[in-house]
Design a protein around this motif. Structure first.
Motif, PDB file in Angstrom:
ATOM      1  N   VAL A   1      -7.910  -6.499  -2.068  1.00 19.50           N
ATOM      2  CA  VAL A   1      -7.633  -7.736  -1.151  1.00 19.50           C
ATOM      3  C   VAL A   1      -6.755  -7.494   0.153  1.00 19.50           C
ATOM      4  N   VAL A   2      -7.364  -7.632   1.273  1.00 20.93           N
ATOM      5  CA  VAL A   2      -6.226  -7.399   2.631  1.00 20.93           C
ATOM      6  C   VAL A   2      -5.939  -8.873   2.999  1.00 20.93           C
ATOM      7  N   GLU A   3      -4.968  -9.209   3.106  1.00 21.59           N
ATOM      8  CA  GLU A   3      -4.480 -10.447   3.272  1.00 21.59           C
ATOM      9  C   GLU A   3      -4.240 -10.723   4.530  1.00 21.59           C
ATOM     10  N   ALA A   4      -4.075 -12.175   5.148  1.00 23.49           N
ATOM     11  CA  ALA A   4      -4.117 -12.244   6.516  1.00 23.49           C
ATOM     12  C   ALA A   4      -3.184 -11.618   7.311  1.00 23.49           C
TER      13      ALA A   4
ATOM     14  N   VAL B   1      -6.307  -3.229  -5.679  1.00 29.24           N
ATOM     15  CA  VAL B   1      -4.975  -3.299  -4.729  1.00 29.24           C
ATOM     16  C   VAL B   1      -5.039  -4.433  -3.954  1.00 29.24           C
ATOM     17  N   THR B   2      -3.649  -5.141  -3.611  1.00 33.02           N
ATOM     18  CA  THR B   2      -3.523  -5.928  -2.779  1.00 33.02           C
ATOM     19  C   THR B   2      -2.606  -5.712  -1.507  1.00 33.02           C
TER      20      THR B   2
ATOM     21  N   VAL C   1      -3.111   4.071  -1.783  1.00 32.70           N
ATOM     22  CA  VAL C   1      -2.393   3.073  -2.592  1.00 32.70           C
ATOM     23  C   VAL C   1      -2.889   3.021  -3.693  1.00 32.70           C
ATOM     24  N   GLY C   2      -1.959   3.202  -4.929  1.00 35.58           N
ATOM     25  CA  GLY C   2      -2.764   3.548  -6.299  1.00 35.58           C
ATOM     26  C   GLY C   2      -3.307   2.248  -7.024  1.00 35.58           C
ATOM     27  N   LYS C   3      -4.142   2.427  -8.008  1.00 34.14           N
ATOM     28  CA  LYS C   3      -4.718   1.261  -8.837  1.00 34.14           C
ATOM     29  C   LYS C   3      -3.974   0.340  -9.182  1.00 34.14           C
ATOM     30  N   GLY C   4      -4.247  -1.026  -8.755  1.00 30.24           N
ATOM     31  CA  GLY C   4      -3.583  -2.035  -9.226  1.00 30.24           C
ATOM     32  C   GLY C   4      -2.148  -2.461  -8.670  1.00 30.24           C
ATOM     33  N   HIS C   5      -1.665  -1.577  -7.437  1.00 34.41           N
ATOM     34  CA  HIS C   5      -0.566  -1.912  -6.751  1.00 34.41           C
ATOM     35  C   HIS C   5      -0.910  -3.136  -5.635  1.00 34.41           C
ATOM     36  N   LYS C   6       0.369  -3.697  -5.539  1.00 32.15           N
ATOM     37  CA  LYS C   6       0.387  -4.728  -4.577  1.00 32.15           C
ATOM     38  C   LYS C   6       1.513  -4.305  -3.440  1.00 32.15           C
ATOM     39  N   VAL C   7       1.372  -4.300  -2.130  1.00 38.84           N
ATOM     40  CA  VAL C   7       2.066  -3.609  -1.203  1.00 38.84           C
ATOM     41  C   VAL C   7       2.489  -4.652  -0.348  1.00 38.84           C
TER      42      VAL C   7
END
Length: 374
Positions: free
Chosen positions: A335-338, A351-352, A368-374
């Motif tokens: 997911v790539v947010e606004a 990944v978010t 970016v690793g699995k399940g990470h939120k940046v």
């Protein structure tokens, strides 16, 4: 699916080159690394075997095999859910000798009893670090015609820098017979680089493995083939088609990007040799009003509202309005947010990238690793 059965069984090693991509295999094998928008690396090897009529395939795992087992299931997508033969997955502790294998001989020693009970005349062995549309039927025919004890596939190419310490190169004479096998070849320029695909008679393989076990040998190539080229007729089989070889994170990114060229895509996905994979039953990708998508490979289930250019997107990726994604490989359910901006980024599954974040690189991809939120 083909209906004619080949007189051969397949053995696949999913972990052989895990050390080349440590970022991608923390919770999976090389065989289950996602590739080409909706596939896994094993799909290309397994589908090619099935397309050649091989309906008895054994996958010998070593570690981190949950993801692989979840992907393969019963083998139904490859028409391998059968009472006789079909798909068999061997976990590392299936035998009484309670240890992980290192080389191919140790792995095969654990299933030598099973091999003795099979009916097929030939055995084909393959790894999963190379994706290609390989014609196993032609390979079997060439092996039989040559009268060789063992045939092995190679390509004429420069050895990838990341694989300099983990490769086998061949010297072949004018008749195609292998006269030398070198381990960890550091020479520059084009070499005969092994693709780690072999064929031999099943009974020959059983004899080789039993003899190697007595001598405490570990590696099939360096301990058996390379030492016995005067005794064994080992034939080289050159592969000249398109292939994607994964040797590190950079090559993984580059090989995905190469598929944005329609000519490369057509060579990897040949109509007469289709590639099968696990079905997820997603809805078609939704291109929302205001979105902009250019020169990208997009799987089903995506929702695209922002800008996407030169990207490989796996199933279920969501790009919010105002986000800009360029030169990226985004795995399943990213997911790539606004307002976020990504350039030369590889994201693993789930990944978010949160609102307004900026991840960019000029050449080597950001991972970016699995399940990470940046």
């Amino acid at each position: 699916m083909v209906n004619v059965n080949a007189n051969a069984l397949g053995i696949i090693f999913p972990n052989s080159y895990d050390n080349l991509v440590p970022e991608l295999v923390q919770k999976r094998t090389m065989a289950s690394v996602p590739f080409a928008s909706r596939y896994r690396m094993i799909d290309f090897t397994l589908s090619a075997m099935v397309n050649a009529g091989i309906d008895n395939v054994t996958v010998v795992t070593r570690e981190n095999y949950y993801s692989l087992m979840d992907h393969l299931g019963s083998g139904r997508e490859w028409d391998l859910a059968r009472k006789r033969g079909g798909l068999t997955i061997i976990p590392p502790y299936a035998q009484a000798r309670n240890k992980l294998y290192h080389g191919r001989v140790e792995a095969l020693s654990g299933i030598v009893g099973m091999l003795e009970k099979q009916k097929e005349k030939y055995v084909i062995i393959s790894d999963c670090n190379v994706a290609c549309s390989f014609d196993y039927a032609a390979f079997i025919d060439a092996h039989v015609a040559s009268g060789a004890d063992v045939s092995m596939v190679y390509e004429r190419t420069v050895i990838p820098e990341a694989a300099k310490a983990d490769n086998y190169t061949l010297t072949v004479d004018e008749d195609g017979r292998v006269t030398e096998i070198l381990t960890n070849d550091y020479r520059n320029g084009v070499q005969n680089l092994s693709m780690n695909i072999y064929i031999m008679e099943r009974e020959t393989l059983v004899t080789m493995v039993k003899d190697a076990m007595v001598r405490n040998l570990v590696y099939f190539e360096r301990d058996i083939l390379a030492r016995n080229l005067q005794l064994l007729h080992v034939q080289g089989y050159e592969y000249e088609g398109y292939r994607a070889r994964i040797s590190d994170l950079k090559s993984y990114f580059d090989e995905n990007m190469r598929l944005l060229d329609p000519a490369n895509l057509a060579q990897l996905f040949v109509e007469k040799r289709p590639v099968y994979t696990k079905i997820r039953d997603d809805a078609p990708t939704c291109y929302m009003a205001g979105s902009s998508v250019k020169n990208s490979l997009v799987a089903d289930g995506c929702v695209l509202e922002g800008e996407v250019e030169n990207c490989v997107l796996f199933r279920g990726v969501k790009i919010a309005a105002g986000a800009k994604v360029k030169n990226c490989v985004l795995m399943q359910d990213t997911v790539v947010e606004a307002g976020a901006e990504l350039d030369h980024v590889v994201t693993d599954k789930n990944v978010t990238i949160t609102e307004g974040k900026k991840l960019t690189s000029d050449s080597f991809p950001v991972y970016v690793g699995k399940g990470h939120k940046v």
